[in-house]
Scaffold this active site. Structure first.
Site, PDB file in Angstrom:
ATOM      1  N   THR A  11      11.179   2.546  -3.352  1.00 59.15           N
ATOM      2  CA  THR A  11      11.933   1.485  -2.672  1.00 59.15           C
ATOM      3  C   THR A  11      11.100   0.218  -2.492  1.00 59.15           C
ATOM      4  OG1 THR A  11      13.169   3.180  -1.485  1.00 59.15           O
ATOM      5  CG2 THR A  11      13.221   0.958  -0.563  1.00 59.15           C
ATOM      6  N   GLY A 110       3.938   2.800   6.792  1.00 56.99           N
ATOM      7  CA  GLY A 110       4.015   4.241   7.042  1.00 56.99           C
ATOM      8  C   GLY A 110       2.649   4.857   7.284  1.00 56.99           C
ATOM      9  N   SER A 138       5.305  -2.093   9.455  1.00 53.81           N
ATOM     10  CA  SER A 138       6.598  -1.546   9.024  1.00 53.81           C
ATOM     11  C   SER A 138       7.699  -2.609   9.044  1.00 53.81           C
ATOM     12  CB  SER A 138       7.006  -0.401   9.957  1.00 53.81           C
ATOM     13  OG  SER A 138       7.438  -0.954  11.191  1.00 53.81           O
ATOM     14  N   CYS A 139       8.823  -2.240   8.475  1.00 56.63           N
ATOM     15  CA  CYS A 139       9.973  -3.156   8.452  1.00 56.63           C
ATOM     16  C   CYS A 139      10.375  -3.568   9.861  1.00 56.63           C
ATOM     17  CB  CYS A 139      11.142  -2.501   7.724  1.00 56.63           C
ATOM     18  SG  CYS A 139      11.459  -0.802   8.250  1.00 56.63           S
ATOM     19  N   ASN A 140      10.411  -2.608  10.798  1.00 58.18           N
ATOM     20  CA  ASN A 140      10.806  -2.928  12.177  1.00 58.18           C
ATOM     21  C   ASN A 140       9.765  -3.808  12.858  1.00 58.18           C
ATOM     22  OD1 ASN A 140      13.382  -1.612  12.721  1.00 58.18           O
ATOM     23  ND2 ASN A 140      12.306   0.299  12.285  1.00 58.18           N
ATOM     24  N   ARG A 167      18.560   2.740  10.455  1.00 61.32           N
ATOM     25  CA  ARG A 167      19.361   3.394   9.398  1.00 61.32           C
ATOM     26  C   ARG A 167      18.820   4.821   9.206  1.00 61.32           C
ATOM     27  NH1 ARG A 167      15.145   4.592   7.639  1.00 61.32           N
ATOM     28  NH2 ARG A 167      13.909   3.685   5.949  1.00 61.32           N
ATOM     29  N   HIS A 193       7.165   2.299  18.093  1.00 63.74           N
ATOM     30  CA  HIS A 193       7.257   0.965  17.488  1.00 63.74           C
ATOM     31  C   HIS A 193       6.535  -0.093  18.323  1.00 63.74           C
ATOM     32  CE1 HIS A 193      10.676   3.363  16.027  1.00 63.74           C
ATOM     33  NE2 HIS A 193      10.383   2.779  14.869  1.00 63.74           N
ATOM     34  N   GLY A 194       6.644   0.052  19.671  1.00 58.68           N
ATOM     35  CA  GLY A 194       5.977  -0.921  20.554  1.00 58.68           C
ATOM     36  C   GLY A 194       4.475  -0.970  20.310  1.00 58.68           C
ATOM     37  N   HIS A 219      18.662  -1.865   9.609  1.00 60.84           N
ATOM     38  CA  HIS A 219      18.403  -1.563  11.019  1.00 60.84           C
ATOM     39  C   HIS A 219      19.061  -2.659  11.870  1.00 60.84           C
ATOM     40  CE1 HIS A 219      15.253   1.229   9.806  1.00 60.84           C
ATOM     41  NE2 HIS A 219      14.475   0.285   9.358  1.00 60.84           N
TER      42      HIS A 219
END
Ligand code: NAD
Length: 352
Positions: A11, A110, A138-140, A167, A193-194, A219
């Site tokens: 991806t 990741g 990461s994307c987020n 997602r 994530h934080g 997302h």
């Protein structure tokens, strides 16, 4: 020309390879794959030399009728930098090989944060200068960083609270889910994530909670940022709309979710329907006292892709963040600006 190798052509890797190939100062020397699947076949069609990521499996490519140019070590030897786009955890294992060949590397979000210096072009480009190992977050985290950076600079940030509706899997990941549920994931609060955001902004106080939903498209973030000032809603909207890798979705566009956003990207002719920008609903940007609220969508498959290109320049060149991001965006076509008067800096004229 900066010689680039991409290890892991899934991806993220296939998008990074195309983004690198589009740059005027970079060249894709080759991409490394583990097996001769459909992605390997499309890599060949796109003109990328294939390298066997796992030497023992090299014969599988020959058996499938696809030539390989060599093994991963040959690729690592031939390039100025490797972009490692292998699945989470494998990048860290590969670091030893890159070190043995004295080849710098860009890793993905990741990997654990200790694989390299965490990177977001808008937020800490200069901090990775001279680093040999960099990790594009990461994307987020990329999506959150692009919003926090201008708010921190302009007003100061007292506290960030973010709920991430993620997602369930990417479109090709048929084994992931949920299929028919919305799952707190992780159920513990705050989510990981934080802390990842604090790899970029060590002084920002942030709590995140996350869920997984049965969608593959994007997302969705529900964001509340308590600022150290009380600007007007319109002022904050202008600030956010002025960011290069943020698309503020105008009300007139009638885009109500990820489905319409992806259709818009496809209609614009974007490769793979990619949305490299944070997509923020303009009407959602609201100030209540010192509290900013907004909804944004993040295209998990592509928002980190221009960041990888900038990470390469941050490591290998003297270019500034502004120079690199402008070059990346120009070459890739990053930067959506609606023609609608309520959504962009350009006004719709009678001729349009
Ligand atoms: P992916 O599974 O789509 O692609 C990984 C590719 O690496 C596959 O082609 C796989 O066959 C290959 N591979 C497996 N083992 C390998 C090995 N030992 N050597 C070389 N290649 C190997 O994964 P992805 O979604 O592209 O994720 C890659 C990295 O990017 C991960 O760190 C992930 O966390 C991160 N990331 C993913 C997303 C996303 O939403 N997909 C977003 C941002 C960051």
């Amino acid at each position: 020309m900066i010689q680039v190798g991409v290890n892991g052509y899934g991806t993220i890797g296939k998008r990074v390879a195309d983004a690198v190939a589009a740059q005027p100062d970079m060249e894709v020397v080759g991409v490394a794959k583990t097996s001769p699947n459909y992605e390997a076949e499309t890599a060949v069609r796109r003109g990328y030399d294939l390298y066997a990521a796992i030497p023992e499996r090299a014969s599988a490519f020959a058996d499938a009728g696809i030539d390989v140019a060599g093994e991963l070590a040959d690729l690592v030897d031939a390039v100025d930098v490797v972009v490692d786009c292998t699945p989470s955890g494998i990048g860290a294992e590969n670091r030893e090989l890159y070190e043995a060949h004295d080849t710098p590397a860009v890793f993905q979000g990741g990997e654990d944060a200790d694989v390299g210096v965490s990177f977001n072009a808008r937020s800490n480009f200069e901090e990775v200068k001279d680093a040999d190992y960099v990790r594009v977050v990461s994307c987020n985290t990329t999506g959150l960083s692009r919003i926090i950076a201008p708010l921190e600079e302009e007003y100061g940030v007292e506290k960030v609270r973010a709920t991430l509706i993620r997602r369930g899997g990417d479109p090709g990941e048929t084994s992931r889910g949920p299929i028919n549920d919305v799952i707190p994931d992780p159920v513990e609060i705050p989510s990981h994530h934080g802390p990842d955001v604090t790899e970029i902004f060590p002084d920002v106080d942030i709590d995140t909670q996350a869920l997984k939903a049965p969608t593959t498209l994007m997302h969705t973030h529900s964001l509340n940022v308590t600022l150290e000032a009380e600007p007007e809603t319109e002022t904050v909207r202008d600030l956010i709309a002025g960011q290069d890798r943020v698309f503020t979705i105008p009300e007139t566009a009638d885009i109500d979710g990820a489905g319409a956003l992806k259709q818009y990207a496809l209609d614009l002719g974007r490769s793979r329907g990619d949305l490299w920008e944070n997509c923020v609903w303009a009407e959602s940007i609201s100030m209540e006292g010192a509290d900013l609220y907004l909804f944004q969508n993040i295209h998990q498959e592509s928002d980190v892709v221009p960041e990888n290109v900038d990470a390469i320049r941050a490591i290998l060149t003297d270019e500034s963040a502004a120079e690199s991001t402008a070059k990346t965006d120009e070459a890739m076509g990053v930067g959506l600006e609606s023609l609608f008067a309520d959504g962009g800096r350009e006004q719709l004229t009678a001729d349009d």
